[in-house]
Design an enzyme around this catalytic site. Structure first.
Site, short mmCIF file in Angstrom:
data_model
loop_
_atom_site.label_atom_id
_atom_site.label_comp_id
_atom_site.label_asym_id
_atom_site.label_seq_id
_atom_site.Cartn_x
_atom_site.Cartn_y
_atom_site.Cartn_z
N TYR A 137 -2.98 29.21 17.01
CA TYR A 137 -1.70 28.96 16.35
C TYR A 137 -0.63 29.88 16.94
O TYR A 137 0.52 29.46 17.13
CB TYR A 137 -1.83 29.17 14.84
CG TYR A 137 -2.68 28.12 14.16
CD1 TYR A 137 -2.15 26.87 13.83
CD2 TYR A 137 -4.01 28.37 13.86
CE1 TYR A 137 -2.93 25.90 13.21
CE2 TYR A 137 -4.80 27.40 13.25
CZ TYR A 137 -4.26 26.16 12.93
OH TYR A 137 -5.03 25.20 12.33
N ASN A 160 1.34 16.78 11.03
CA ASN A 160 1.43 15.96 12.23
C ASN A 160 1.27 14.49 11.86
O ASN A 160 0.21 14.09 11.36
CB ASN A 160 0.34 16.38 13.22
CG ASN A 160 0.30 15.53 14.47
OD1 ASN A 160 1.14 14.67 14.70
ND2 ASN A 160 -0.69 15.78 15.31
N CYS A 168 -3.34 17.82 17.57
CA CYS A 168 -3.30 19.05 16.78
C CYS A 168 -4.70 19.60 16.52
O CYS A 168 -4.85 20.77 16.17
CB CYS A 168 -2.55 18.84 15.47
SG CYS A 168 -3.23 17.54 14.42
N HIS A 169 -5.73 18.76 16.74
CA HIS A 169 -7.11 19.26 16.56
C HIS A 169 -7.46 20.33 17.61
O HIS A 169 -8.41 21.07 17.42
CB HIS A 169 -8.12 18.10 16.62
CG HIS A 169 -8.12 17.36 17.92
ND1 HIS A 169 -7.25 16.32 18.18
CD2 HIS A 169 -8.88 17.50 19.04
CE1 HIS A 169 -7.47 15.85 19.40
NE2 HIS A 169 -8.46 16.55 19.94
N GLU A 195 -14.83 16.48 23.06
CA GLU A 195 -14.02 16.84 24.21
C GLU A 195 -14.68 17.93 25.06
O GLU A 195 -14.45 18.00 26.27
CB GLU A 195 -12.63 17.30 23.77
CG GLU A 195 -11.79 16.17 23.20
CD GLU A 195 -10.36 16.61 22.89
OE1 GLU A 195 -9.99 17.75 23.20
OE2 GLU A 195 -9.60 15.77 22.37
#
Length: 197
Positions: A137, A160, A168-169, A195
């Site tokens: 963050y 979001n 945003c993840h 990912e």
């Protein structure tokens, strides 16, 4: 989930049939289809997808209550909302590719009218976080031009309007823990694990 949504906020159910397709086509042709929506089953649950003529405007997880999201869109954007899946076909195709590992970025048009100010600055930075990587963050706050606005980054991520597509993840706490996520911690874990594979 209904086929037609009016801000009244009455809901009118239509059976999927050729008449509904004609209604959608006529509304689109006459410029009366301000927001098209559909749902998509994904590994992180059912996603509500909504688009204006400018682009994808909302992605919502099932736990966010799709009917409540449609009511919010009707109040903020327009009450002229129809289940019109065809407008969202390019988004669905890219999400399918993403969830099967064949796509790392999205290139569908976005309508970012639901975010303003610093929140918009955060959302514009998020696609710069590469697939398979994360930022804290604090790193996002610095990249968005306000290094001390760490909490505001958390709020921007929580609100979001386009999760998954605007990633945003990929924003985590400084200690590496996941933090909050609109789709729930399990959805965030699944996306980051997918990912990283």
């Amino acid at each position: 989930m209904t086929d037609i949504f009016f801000a009244a906020p009455e809901l009118y159910q239509l059976d999927p049939n050729p008449m509904h397709a004609k209604l959608v086509a006529a509304a689109d042709r006459e410029g009366l289809l301000d927001v098209a929506y559909r749902t998509l089953d994904t590994p992180v649950g059912s996603l509500l997808l909504a688009a204006t003529k400018q682009g994808l405007v909302k992605v919502a997880f099932d736990r966010q209550d799709h009917d409540a999201v449609l009511a919010e869109l009707a109040a903020i954007i327009s009450p002229r909302i129809l289940r019109a899946p065809a407008r969202l076909d390019p988004v669905v195709r890219q999400l399918d590719e993403y969830f099967t590992g064949g796509r790392h970025t999205f290139d569908v048009p976005l309508d970012l009218r639901l975010a303003r100010g610093f929140r918009l600055s955060v959302l514009e930075h998020l696609p710069e976080i590469s697939y398979g990587h994360t930022e804290s963050y604090a790193q996002v706050a610095a990249a968005a031009g306000s290094p001390k606005a760490v909490r505001a980054v958390g709020t921007a991520c929580a609100l979001n309007p386009l999760p998954v597509v605007v990633p945003c993840h990929r924003v985590v706490r400084s200690d590496g823990s996941y933090g909050q996520y609109a789709g729930g911690e399990e959805a965030k874990r699944l996306l980051l694990t997918m990912e990283a594979a």
